[in-house]
Design a protein around this motif. Structure first.
Motif, short mmCIF file in Angstrom:
data_model
loop_
_atom_site.label_atom_id
_atom_site.label_comp_id
_atom_site.label_asym_id
_atom_site.label_seq_id
_atom_site.Cartn_x
_atom_site.Cartn_y
_atom_site.Cartn_z
N ARG A 69 0.80 -1.23 0.00
CA ARG A 69 0.00 0.00 0.00
C ARG A 69 0.83 1.28 0.00
NH1 ARG A 69 -2.09 -3.84 2.81
NH2 ARG A 69 -1.23 -3.22 4.80
N MET A 70 2.03 1.25 0.62
CA MET A 70 2.87 2.45 0.71
C MET A 70 4.26 2.15 0.17
SD MET A 70 1.93 4.17 4.36
CE MET A 70 3.03 5.53 4.01
N GLY A 71 4.80 3.07 -0.62
CA GLY A 71 6.16 2.94 -1.12
C GLY A 71 7.09 3.84 -0.34
N ALA A 72 8.38 3.53 -0.39
CA ALA A 72 9.37 4.36 0.31
C ALA A 72 10.71 4.22 -0.36
CB ALA A 72 9.47 3.95 1.77
N GLY A 73 11.51 5.25 -0.24
CA GLY A 73 12.85 5.23 -0.80
C GLY A 73 13.67 6.39 -0.30
N ILE A 74 14.88 6.45 -0.80
CA ILE A 74 15.80 7.55 -0.49
C ILE A 74 16.13 8.23 -1.81
CG2 ILE A 74 18.08 8.18 0.41
CD1 ILE A 74 16.31 7.03 2.59
N MET A 75 16.14 9.57 -1.80
CA MET A 75 16.50 10.33 -2.99
C MET A 75 17.57 11.35 -2.62
SD MET A 75 14.09 12.42 -5.71
CE MET A 75 13.56 10.96 -6.58
N GLU A 76 18.47 11.57 -3.57
CA GLU A 76 19.50 12.58 -3.41
C GLU A 76 19.47 13.52 -4.62
OE1 GLU A 76 23.06 10.25 -3.21
OE2 GLU A 76 22.69 9.66 -1.13
N LEU A 77 19.63 14.80 -4.35
CA LEU A 77 19.72 15.81 -5.40
C LEU A 77 21.07 16.51 -5.24
CD1 LEU A 77 16.19 17.50 -5.09
CD2 LEU A 77 16.86 15.56 -6.53
N ASP A 78 21.74 16.77 -6.36
CA ASP A 78 23.04 17.43 -6.33
C ASP A 78 23.03 18.62 -7.29
OD1 ASP A 78 25.69 18.15 -6.19
OD2 ASP A 78 26.48 16.25 -6.95
N HIS A 79 22.84 19.82 -6.71
CA HIS A 79 22.83 21.06 -7.50
C HIS A 79 21.93 20.93 -8.73
CE1 HIS A 79 26.57 21.33 -5.17
NE2 HIS A 79 26.37 22.64 -5.20
N THR A 80 20.68 20.57 -8.52
CA THR A 80 19.81 20.29 -9.65
C THR A 80 18.38 20.69 -9.38
OG1 THR A 80 19.31 18.60 -11.32
CG2 THR A 80 19.18 17.91 -9.02
N SER A 81 17.58 20.61 -10.42
CA SER A 81 16.14 20.83 -10.36
C SER A 81 15.51 19.92 -11.41
CB SER A 81 15.81 22.29 -10.69
OG SER A 81 14.42 22.46 -10.82
N PHE A 82 14.40 19.29 -11.05
CA PHE A 82 13.69 18.53 -12.08
C PHE A 82 12.19 18.63 -11.85
CE2 PHE A 82 13.98 15.25 -8.89
CZ PHE A 82 12.90 14.41 -9.08
N GLU A 83 11.50 18.69 -12.96
CA GLU A 83 10.05 18.87 -12.99
C GLU A 83 9.36 17.52 -12.81
OE1 GLU A 83 7.03 21.31 -15.94
OE2 GLU A 83 9.03 20.77 -16.62
N TRP A 84 8.22 17.53 -12.09
CA TRP A 84 7.50 16.28 -11.84
C TRP A 84 6.04 16.59 -11.54
CZ3 TRP A 84 9.49 11.64 -12.73
CH2 TRP A 84 8.86 10.51 -12.22
N THR A 85 5.15 15.74 -12.03
CA THR A 85 3.74 15.81 -11.66
C THR A 85 3.42 14.54 -10.87
OG1 THR A 85 3.18 17.11 -13.61
CG2 THR A 85 1.37 15.97 -12.50
#
Length: 146
Positions: free
Chosen positions: A69-85
């Protein structure tokens, strides 16, 4: 050469840790109790490049079998931007750095220890002026089939 009890204990703990990782098929530390309760140690999670987004890395930490029912994870961003809906509801827990969520020209900023909720249907930019590492929790878990 005499082996101390402390050294022997460290060796045994390392062998058990590696065995648990291989048993779970993971490259990070995750303990799964037969009750379904699980523990993931985020500091051991190594994120992988996210296709098509420079400076974005992620790793899901639960499977649909473990948490349907629920997802989970780890995300890392490095000097960036990204579009998402978002086609799902999401909570982000900022572990390190600064996570910015830009929506409709406004920026919501999260720092270590902050929790950000992003409702389903939001069109956003995930971004950071430096780096960010955060845990994400999504509902439903199988959001790609929604």
């Amino acid at each position: 050469m005499e082996i101390s009890e402390k050294l022997l204990r460290e060796i045994i703990e390392k062998v058990v840790e590696e065995t648990v990782k291989r048993k779970n098929g993971e490259d990070f530390e995750k303990e799964v109790d037969k009750s379904g309760i699980l523990v993931v140690r985020p500091s051991t999670v190594k994120c992988e490049p996210f296709a098509g987004a420079k400076g974005v890395y992620l790793k899901d930490i639960v499977t649909l079998d473990e948490a349907p029912r629920m997802g989970a994870g780890i995300m890392e961003l490095d000097h960036t931007s990204f579009e998402w809906t978002l086609t799902y509801d999401e909570y982000d827990y900022v572990i390190d750095g600064v996570l910015e969520i830009e929506i409709d020209g406004r920026v919501v900023k999260g720092e270590p220890g902050d929790i950000i909720y992003i409702p389903k249907g939001s069109h956003i930019h995930f971004q950071t002026p430096t780096t960010a590492r955060y845990a994400y929790f999504v509902y439903p878990a199988d959001w790609q089939s929604v």
